[in-house]
Design a protein around this motif. Structure first.
Motif, PDB file in Angstrom:
ATOM      1  N   SER A   1       0.787  -1.114   0.046  1.00 19.53           N
ATOM      2  CA  SER A   1       0.027   0.010  -0.033  1.00 19.53           C
ATOM      3  C   SER A   1       0.755   1.149  -0.069  1.00 19.53           C
ATOM      4  N   PRO A   2       0.699   1.868  -1.014  1.00 19.16           N
ATOM      5  CA  PRO A   2       1.578   3.425  -0.992  1.00 19.16           C
ATOM      6  C   PRO A   2       1.457   4.129   0.269  1.00 19.16           C
ATOM      7  N   GLN A   3       0.409   4.184   0.966  1.00 23.71           N
ATOM      8  CA  GLN A   3       0.220   4.842   2.260  1.00 23.71           C
ATOM      9  C   GLN A   3       0.947   4.091   3.216  1.00 23.71           C
ATOM     10  N   ASP A   4       1.583   2.997   3.215  1.00 23.05           N
ATOM     11  CA  ASP A   4       2.521   2.394   4.084  1.00 23.05           C
ATOM     12  C   ASP A   4       3.970   3.111   3.817  1.00 23.05           C
ATOM     13  N   ILE A   5       4.249   3.723   2.968  1.00 22.04           N
ATOM     14  CA  ILE A   5       5.653   4.250   2.560  1.00 22.04           C
ATOM     15  C   ILE A   5       5.639   5.485   3.181  1.00 22.04           C
TER      16      ILE A   5
END
Length: 158
Positions: A58-62
């Motif tokens: 998930s890009p939100q986890d980066i």
């Protein structure tokens, strides 16, 4: 004569790491890899990703700048790379692909440019294969980044 840099001045320096991730199941490790890289003092991390790679994380986890493109333009970044700077690569693929003679040629070509391979490892892969092809473990990659930074920039390994 230039004064010897202190540990504090080395931490203040920003070293830039660009992590490229493609559409491989190994992209699952990206959030942990970025997190561990951010633990290295003085390191700034940016990620370049293909759209297909986002299927695995998930890009939100980066928690860093994330650049993405549907045209898989990472090869353009590598072709424009300043060869005086280190470039590390971590192959990841199924065993059949890894054992193909073309893969060895491509890996040898990258190494001939002075790029540093962090070899894949032997294990049971997501596809069910048992063999070489899994991306190196995150700790192995982070340790190699620390080693290369130490060699090229005088950072003390912790």
């Amino acid at each position: 004569m230039e004064p010897h840099p202190t540990a504090a001045s080395l931490v203040e320096r920003k070293f830039h790491v660009l992590v490229g991730v493609t559409g491989s199941v190994a992209a699952l490790k990206l959030p942990l890899l970025v997190s561990k890289l951010l633990d290295i003092p003085g390191l700034e991390v940016t990620v370049i990703t293909t759209e297909r790679a986002k299927h695995f994380y998930s890009p939100q986890d980066i928690p860093v700048t994330l650049y993405s493109d549907s045209d898989e333009w990472e090869t353009c970044v590598i072709r424009a790379w300043d060869c005086s700077k280190p470039l590390l690569f971590c192959p990841a693929m199924n065993t059949t692909m890894w054992e193909h003679p073309l893969t060895a040629q491509q890996v040898d070509q990258l190494k001939s440019f002075g790029y540093v391979e962090i070899p894949c490892v032997y294990k049971k892969l997501v596809c069910g294969d048992q063999g070489l092809g899994a991306m190196a473990e995150v700790e192995t990659i982070v340790d190699k980044v620390k080693e290369v930074l130490s060699q090229h920039n005088g950072i003390q390994q912790s």
